[in-house]
Design an enzyme around this catalytic site. Structure first.
Site, short mmCIF file in Angstrom:
data_model
loop_
_atom_site.label_atom_id
_atom_site.label_comp_id
_atom_site.label_asym_id
_atom_site.label_seq_id
_atom_site.Cartn_x
_atom_site.Cartn_y
_atom_site.Cartn_z
N GLU A 30 0.53 3.66 3.84
CA GLU A 30 1.56 2.54 3.19
C GLU A 30 2.98 3.97 2.77
O GLU A 30 2.66 4.95 2.61
CB GLU A 30 1.21 2.28 1.43
CG GLU A 30 1.81 1.76 1.03
CD GLU A 30 2.86 0.67 1.35
OE1 GLU A 30 2.60 -0.20 1.59
OE2 GLU A 30 3.97 0.53 0.64
N TYR A 211 6.39 -20.61 -13.68
CA TYR A 211 5.37 -20.61 -13.37
C TYR A 211 4.78 -19.46 -14.41
O TYR A 211 5.28 -18.23 -14.48
CB TYR A 211 4.41 -20.18 -12.23
CG TYR A 211 4.81 -19.51 -11.45
CD1 TYR A 211 4.22 -18.37 -11.82
CD2 TYR A 211 5.18 -19.62 -11.20
CE1 TYR A 211 4.03 -16.81 -10.89
CE2 TYR A 211 5.40 -18.16 -9.49
CZ TYR A 211 4.96 -17.05 -10.05
OH TYR A 211 5.12 -15.83 -8.26
N ASP A 292 4.61 -11.66 6.45
CA ASP A 292 5.90 -11.52 7.02
C ASP A 292 5.93 -11.17 8.42
O ASP A 292 6.95 -10.84 9.42
CB ASP A 292 6.37 -11.01 6.02
CG ASP A 292 6.44 -12.30 4.49
OD1 ASP A 292 5.72 -13.37 4.87
OD2 ASP A 292 7.32 -11.52 3.29
P1 FAD Z 1 4.39 -7.12 1.88
O1 FAD Z 1 3.61 -7.99 1.10
O2 FAD Z 1 5.58 -6.92 2.24
O3 FAD Z 1 3.85 -5.19 2.49
C1 FAD Z 1 4.23 -4.92 3.35
C2 FAD Z 1 3.63 -3.55 3.19
O4 FAD Z 1 3.94 -2.35 3.77
C3 FAD Z 1 4.82 -3.14 1.85
O5 FAD Z 1 3.60 -2.17 0.84
C4 FAD Z 1 5.85 -2.18 2.33
O6 FAD Z 1 5.51 -0.86 1.37
C5 FAD Z 1 5.15 -1.57 3.31
N1 FAD Z 1 5.62 -0.73 4.50
C6 FAD Z 1 6.92 -1.63 5.03
N2 FAD Z 1 7.09 -0.78 5.90
C7 FAD Z 1 7.03 0.60 5.98
C8 FAD Z 1 6.51 1.74 6.95
N3 FAD Z 1 7.14 1.93 8.19
N4 FAD Z 1 5.39 2.67 6.98
C9 FAD Z 1 4.05 1.47 6.26
N5 FAD Z 1 4.37 1.15 5.31
C10 FAD Z 1 5.33 0.19 5.13
N6 FAD Z 1 4.20 -15.86 -1.52
C11 FAD Z 1 3.13 -16.50 -1.37
O7 FAD Z 1 2.13 -16.98 -1.50
N7 FAD Z 1 3.82 -17.09 -3.14
C12 FAD Z 1 4.07 -16.72 -4.39
O8 FAD Z 1 4.81 -17.19 -5.20
C13 FAD Z 1 5.38 -15.91 -3.67
N8 FAD Z 1 6.76 -15.70 -4.44
C14 FAD Z 1 7.88 -14.95 -3.47
C15 FAD Z 1 9.06 -14.42 -4.61
C16 FAD Z 1 9.41 -13.94 -3.85
C17 FAD Z 1 11.06 -13.25 -4.54
C18 FAD Z 1 9.68 -13.78 -2.24
C19 FAD Z 1 11.29 -12.85 -1.90
C20 FAD Z 1 8.26 -14.32 -2.05
C21 FAD Z 1 7.48 -14.62 -2.13
N9 FAD Z 1 6.40 -14.30 -1.67
C22 FAD Z 1 5.42 -15.50 -2.35
C23 FAD Z 1 6.32 -14.17 -0.08
C24 FAD Z 1 5.24 -13.22 -0.04
O9 FAD Z 1 5.61 -12.67 -1.33
C25 FAD Z 1 4.90 -12.03 0.74
O10 FAD Z 1 5.22 -13.04 2.18
C26 FAD Z 1 4.32 -11.48 1.31
O11 FAD Z 1 4.22 -10.57 0.32
C27 FAD Z 1 3.66 -10.83 2.30
O12 FAD Z 1 2.13 -9.88 1.98
P2 FAD Z 1 3.03 -8.49 3.30
O13 FAD Z 1 1.19 -8.12 3.43
O14 FAD Z 1 2.75 -9.27 5.07
O15 FAD Z 1 3.99 -7.59 3.35
#
Ligand code: FAD
Length: 401
Positions: A30, A211, A292
């Protein structure tokens, strides 16, 4: 088998826990030096929370979560209730798991606590990935490297790993909508009707979602809001500082409870809302994407984090079968149609929320769709990522329509 996960967000941490429980060696890398996304919130629905219980973290999260009592749709100017669907115990009984509003930091920390600390490496920013048919190598920004049988890109919407899998121009696009967000004390919202519900206030070119969050152990009474505006038409880069009063000006003339909420806290930066066009490939060799990094979607269904949890559970289950190549081939087959259907549905919800006043037929359609919203979208909430594919109903938004 050793798996290296890039990113310890919601998807990466869930994957780490699921792989550990399957007895597979896993390390998470991370970029952040601390898991503390303060000020942000997330809503988790039954399709996500049922998997968190199965992974053993549900109980810890109950204490720091609030279950909204209802899902309510309102007219943003008059405040009239367009439709409402039962939340709380009724939702839980219907879908077999709760709906939660939670501080993102609480979710991340509960997930991180379930990962073996020796396998969670903070402050390790990944610069690039290379691989072949047998394994992959991660290069960190500090120039150190590590190899693994499988590398998973769980590094979010601006994924470095996606570039390796799909090429440099494969990233998300700006949706033409942007947002402000904030956390407000319920005591600062005397005009707010139904403060313990999750509510959408709909209007032309904008909407407000809020919420309640926190929980018994938190002893807080916070409401998380997310205010979405259509426009500007172009956006490049990340968040922007908006002009003073920009948010309140956009909601001038809306219901007093809306104006009160938006004015109760300092205006946040303005966020571009991004959406990932469907990727033709989800893996290259032994490098694969989740969350994502793979299918960032608009937040109007509250499903991005839930879909990341589902991806992690499905991928871990397939890898636990022991045949990596078969697992990486089966994974997109299990996940592609569902994540596309959810992303499409989130996009449609956005357009329903923003109908203009002159669009009389569109408004009637909006009201009708909101009235049947939970039934029409039950396929999202009923899904169980840990069940066999045949055990999940195949109904998607298209079949319902
Ligand atoms: P992330 O949670 O973005 O995690 C990615 C991780 O990778 C981070 O910790 C980052 O620091 C790390 N990282 C990035 N690049 C590197 C690198 N090069 N090297 C090492 N580490 C790295 N979803 C819901 O289900 N319910 C909701 O209510 C909701 N509300 C939202 C509100 C907003 C404003 C937004 C923008 C999004 C919302 N979402 C919601 C969507 C949700 O936040 C994301 O879909 C979710 O966080 C994706 O999870 P992830 O683990 O794929 O990515």
């Amino acid at each position: 088998m050793r798996v290296a996960v890039v990113g310890a967000g919601i998807g990466g941490l869930t994957l780490g826990i699921a792989l550990q429980r399957a007895g597979i060696a896993v390390d998470l890398y991370e970029r952040a030096t601390e898991l503390r996304e303060v000020g942000a919130a997330v809503a988790l629905s039954a399709n996500g929370t049922r998997e968190l219980y199965r992974l053993g973290v549900g109980k810890a999260l109950e204490d720091v979560s609030t279950e909204p009592t209802e899902l309510v749709y309102r007219d943003g100017r008059t405040g009239a209730r367009i439709a409402a669907h039962a939340g709380g115990a009724t939702y839980r009984a219907r879908f077999g798991a709760p709906y939660w509003g939670i501080h993102r930091v609480d979710l991340q920390q509960a997930l991180a606590a379930a990962v073996d600390p020796g396998n969670l490496h903070l402050g390790k920013a990944v610069a690039g990935v290379a691989g072949d048919e047998r394994g992959a190598t991660i290069t960190f920004e500090d120039r150190s490297t590590t190899t693994a049988d499988v590398v998973v890109g769980a590094d979010g919407v601006h994924s470095v790993v996606r570039e390796h899998v799909c090429g440099p121009d494969s990233g998300p696009v700006y949706s033409g909508t942007s947002a402000f967000r904030g956390l407000v004390k319920r005591t600062d919202l005397p005009s707010l009707p139904d403060p313990l519900t999750i509510q959408f206030w709909a209007g032309p070119g904008a909407h407000l979602l809020h919420y309640p969050m926190g929980g018994p152990a938190r002893d807080d009474d916070t409401v998380n809001f997310f205010a979405v505006l259509c426009g500007p038409s172009d956006w490049s880069g990340g968040t922007r500082d908006a002009a003073d009063g920009e948010l309140l000006a956009a909601f001038a003339g809306w219901h007093p409870a809306v104006v009160e909420m938006l004015g109760a806290v300092e205006q946040s930066p303005r966020w571009p809302l991004l959406s990932q066009p469907p990727l033709t490939r989800w893996s290259r060799g032994r490098v694969v994407l989740v969350g994502d990094a793979c299918h960032a979607m608009l937040p109007h269904h509250g499903q991005g984090a839930n879909q990341s949890i589902e991806d992690a559970v499905v991928l871990a289950g397939l890898l636990a079968g022991g045949d990596v190549d078969a697992a990486l081939e089966a994974y997109p087959r299990r996940r592609r149609a569902r994540t596309r259907a959810v992303a499409r549905s989130a996009w449609e919800t956005g357009t329903l929320l923003h109908r203009s006043d002159d669009d009389v037929e569109g408004l009637a359609e909006r009201d009708a769709r909101f009235t049947t919203y939970l039934d029409a979208n039950a396929w999202v909430h009923h899904y169980s990522a840990s069940a066999q594919p045949s055990e999940n109903a195949t109904t998607t938004s298209e079949e319902v329509a």
